[in-house]
Motif scaffolding. Structure first.
Motif, PDB file in Angstrom:
ATOM      1  N   ARG A   1       1.080  -1.408   0.010  1.00 37.65           N
ATOM      2  CA  ARG A   1       0.215   0.147   0.263  1.00 37.65           C
ATOM      3  C   ARG A   1       0.795   1.574  -0.246  1.00 37.65           C
ATOM      4  O   ARG A   1       0.725   2.267  -0.037  1.00 37.65           O
ATOM      5  CB  ARG A   1      -0.987   0.341   1.078  1.00 37.65           C
ATOM      6  N   LEU A   2       1.932   0.816   0.560  1.00 39.92           N
ATOM      7  CA  LEU A   2       2.829   2.539   0.728  1.00 39.92           C
ATOM      8  C   LEU A   2       4.095   2.293  -0.778  1.00 39.92           C
ATOM      9  O   LEU A   2       4.763   4.029  -0.145  1.00 39.92           O
ATOM     10  CB  LEU A   2       3.740   2.839   2.515  1.00 39.92           C
ATOM     11  N   SER A   3       3.747   1.259  -1.032  1.00 43.27           N
ATOM     12  CA  SER A   3       4.835   1.506  -2.573  1.00 43.27           C
ATOM     13  C   SER A   3       3.813   2.187  -3.546  1.00 43.27           C
ATOM     14  O   SER A   3       4.594   2.527  -3.980  1.00 43.27           O
ATOM     15  CB  SER A   3       5.293   0.104  -2.204  1.00 43.27           C
ATOM     16  N   VAL A   4       3.094   1.816  -3.342  1.00 43.09           N
ATOM     17  CA  VAL A   4       1.965   2.462  -4.783  1.00 43.09           C
ATOM     18  C   VAL A   4       0.862   3.537  -4.084  1.00 43.09           C
ATOM     19  O   VAL A   4       0.959   4.473  -3.141  1.00 43.09           O
ATOM     20  CB  VAL A   4       1.402   1.707  -5.479  1.00 43.09           C
ATOM     21  N   ILE A   5       0.229   4.362  -5.113  1.00 45.04           N
ATOM     22  CA  ILE A   5      -0.701   5.320  -4.891  1.00 45.04           C
ATOM     23  C   ILE A   5      -1.345   5.433  -3.782  1.00 45.04           C
ATOM     24  O   ILE A   5      -1.727   4.139  -2.979  1.00 45.04           O
ATOM     25  CB  ILE A   5      -1.345   5.582  -6.175  1.00 45.04           C
ATOM     26  N   GLY A   6      -1.307   6.627  -2.652  1.00 45.19           N
ATOM     27  CA  GLY A   6      -1.361   5.969  -1.184  1.00 45.19           C
ATOM     28  C   GLY A   6      -0.516   7.004  -0.627  1.00 45.19           C
ATOM     29  O   GLY A   6       0.245   7.490  -0.740  1.00 45.19           O
ATOM     30  N   SER A   7      -1.126   7.010   1.053  1.00 45.03           N
ATOM     31  CA  SER A   7       0.303   7.577   1.610  1.00 45.03           C
ATOM     32  C   SER A   7      -0.236   6.903   3.303  1.00 45.03           C
ATOM     33  O   SER A   7      -1.527   6.334   3.031  1.00 45.03           O
ATOM     34  CB  SER A   7       0.091   9.236   1.962  1.00 45.03           C
ATOM     35  N   LEU A   8       0.843   7.538   4.204  1.00 47.14           N
ATOM     36  CA  LEU A   8       0.865   6.877   5.270  1.00 47.14           C
ATOM     37  C   LEU A   8      -0.997   7.762   6.193  1.00 47.14           C
ATOM     38  O   LEU A   8      -1.537   6.913   6.785  1.00 47.14           O
ATOM     39  CB  LEU A   8       1.879   7.037   6.396  1.00 47.14           C
TER      40      LEU A   8
END
Lengths: 300, 287
Positions: free
Chosen positions: B90-97
């Motif tokens: 999830r954090l390697s692609v589109i999105g953010s923490l």
């Protein structure tokens, strides 16, 4: 005409390749829950999607998903857009990285060189991010108790918790000092707003980014209108001076334009050659003929 | 930080999920390399200064390291709820923490009618895990879908608008709209982060950790100013590629030192929600 056609072709090709990369990437990402469902032989609790706790952030994300491509598109260019919308972390990493890279390269805003630099910055940043996350994941999976050790080192959490703030602080100070007219008014408004909301225990979180951009946009429009008014007043004055000295207004503008190009020869538009003009004229004639034929066919 | 001790009734880091993570990594690396090669070829064709290109690449590397470590450490925040590999994807692609935590929290609230912390402290089943994975994935697709289906249509309009100049009949007069839009977005983002740090202070001025973000902004800005002076007045040109990461590192180090002494000396910090919840449970039991 040939040049225009080439640019349009290249642009169209960039969109096609970008769409393919992003489309396949999204397919890969979106099918992950499906693979998990098949592997564990369970179905997600669909009723969760009807709860307020999930619907509200979903609406927020949908709105942000619509606004982000529009807001960031002038900054990252065509290739950078497709890449950054797959790799994410736009506001907290990719955009500042692009800003810094363009600052170093000193490219003209909106030029092809600018696009190349933006794409390079986004691609390099994506590579570094994925490699570092990979190393951390490997360490977490292999080193026993590492998760607990990171969890216990509270100062580490504090330091990395403010990394984005440090990033914007380092880049931001210079921008604000260089653009006081655009920044001072919005700073005052945003600081007052954030303090009031904080006292009332309300925290809009990342929605503040859009608030900041909206307030700045209002000030920018106001600044442009003011500039336009000033220029109109200057034009009036110039016209009066021209009339007083017996010179035409067009002559004064032509002299000023020539003086500007003497001072900035790099900005002087390239003069078209006779061959290019002829080619354009032929292309226009062909287009007209095609239109006529098309309309005739349509009528028939 | 959320406690990482949780009770999974299954292995969330199965070979399948690591395989999927591997596929995502390969895809992102391939896409990035494709665009790097493409950009370098284009730069050569445009006869751009390759020295500057090298500097752009090295600066982008040094610039991205610290934020990337921050994102990587973010994986730890979500381990308790969804293991190691899924947050890494999830954090390697589109999105953010921020987004991932918000969605995981929302899903956890809907599943157990409590917070993410309560969820982590409960028994997590396969169905809970799959539900959270689905909730985290679906809402993020809006942005990429807009880019896939509409970006081609509005990009020429944005480009044309950016090329325009507001006012002025003589070349060079007036304001370039592209330049202005660039400044508006970037200064707006700076103000957004400044506002977040101010809200944090205003909501709990008595707690020292609420000042960390604001301290980081100010220290980094001051360090950058000093770096600029050293580059311009003392001719330390080599500092140019490292000035941003160096300023960030100093700001983060200052926050880390303050944080360390806060724990050592018992300076006032925001109460840990886990401890608050535990205290509330004890009080409820006594009553």
């Amino acid at each position: 005409m040939k040049k225009i056609k080439t640019i349009a072709d290249r642009n169209s090709r960039m969109h096609l390749i970008g769409r393919l990369w992003l489309g396949f990437g999204m397919l890969l990402i979106c099918t992950i829950p499906l693979w998990l469902c098949l592997y564990y032989d369970v179905e997600p609790m669909w009723e969760v999607f009807a709860s307020g706790a999930v619907i509200s952030p979903m609406i927020l994300m949908a709105l942000s998903g619509i606004a982000e491509p529009i807001v960031y598109s002038p900054m990252v260019g065509v290739n950078g857009m497709y890449l950054s919308f797959l790799t994410g972390n736009l506001s907290n990493l990719k955009i500042p990285c692009v800003v810094k890279a363009q600052e170093i390269a000193g490219t003209k805003r909106g030029s092809e060189e600018d696009e190349v630099i933006a794409t390079l910055a986004v691609a390099v940043s994506s590579l570094v991010t994925i490699l570092i996350i990979g190393v951390i994941v490997l360490c977490l999976a292999v080193v026993p108790d590492l998760t607990q050790k990171i969890d216990d080192a509270k100062y580490l959490d504090a330091a990395f918790g403010c990394v984005v703030y440090a990033l914007f602080g380092s880049l931001g100070g210079k921008y604000i000092i260089k653009n006081p007219k655009l920044a001072i008014g919005p700073i005052i408004i945003v600081v007052i707003l954030s303090v009031v909301l904080g006292i009332r225990d309300l925290d809009p979180g990342s929605a503040y980014l859009f608030v900041g951009i909206a307030v700045c946009l209002v000030f920018a429009i106001w600044q442009m209108l003011r500039e336009k008014k000033k220029l109109r007043e200057r034009d009036e004055l110039r016209r009066l001076e021209a009339i007083a000295s017996g010179m035409s207004y067009e002559k004064v503008v032509a002299i000023e334009t020539a003086q500007y190009y003497d001072a900035h020869p790099e900005k002087k538009p390239a003069e078209e050659t006779a061959a290019e003009i002829e080619e354009e004229a032929v292309a226009e004639a062909v287009n007209e003929a095609v239109k006529i034929v098309e309309s005739d066919t349509h009528e028939e | 930080m959320i406690s990482t001790l949780s009770a999974f009734t299954f292995n969330p880091d199965s070979p399948l999920i690591y395989g999927l993570y591997g596929a995502v990594v390969v895809f992102v690396v391939a896409m990035s390399l494709y665009y790097i090669v493409h950009s370098l070829r284009r730069a050569k064709a445009l006869k751009m200064d390759m020295g500057k290109i090298k500097k752009v690449i090295s600066t982008s590397v040094t610039f991205s390291i610290l934020p990337a470590i921050g994102i990587g450490i973010g994986v730890v925040t979500l381990i308790g709820a969804i293991g190691i590999a899924l947050p890494a994807i999830r954090l390697s692609v589109i999105g953010s923490l921020q987004y991932e935590s918000m969605m995981a929290d929302g899903a956890a609230s809907a599943i157990i009618d409590g917070s993410l912390r309560d969820f982590i402290n409960s028994e997590i089943s396969k169905q809970d895990f799959v539900t959270i994975a689905t909730v985290m994935t679906i809402p993020i697709v809006t942005g990429p879908l807009v880019v896939i289906f509409f970006y081609k249509k509005f990009q020429p309009k944005v480009q044309m608008l950016s090329a325009k100049t507001g006012g002025g009949g003589v070349p060079g007069s007036g304001i370039n709209i592209g330049d202005m839009l660039f400044k508006v977005v970037f200064i707006g983002m700076i103000l957004g982060y400044l506002a977040m740090s101010m809200t944090s202070i205003a909501s709990g001025a008595g707690y020292l950790d609420n000042y960390y973000n604001f301290i980081a902004i100010i220290i980094a800005a001051v360090c950058m100013y000093i770096c600029d002076l050293l580059i311009e007045r003392c001719g330390m040109k080599w500092l140019d590629s490292f000035s941003t990461p160096l300023s960030m590192l100093i700001a983060m180090a200052v926050v880390a030192v303050i944080s360390y002494f806060s724990y050592e000396n018992g300076w006032p910090l925001k109460p840990d929600p886990d401890e608050v919840a535990a205290a509330a449970n004890i009080i409820a039991a006594v009553m």
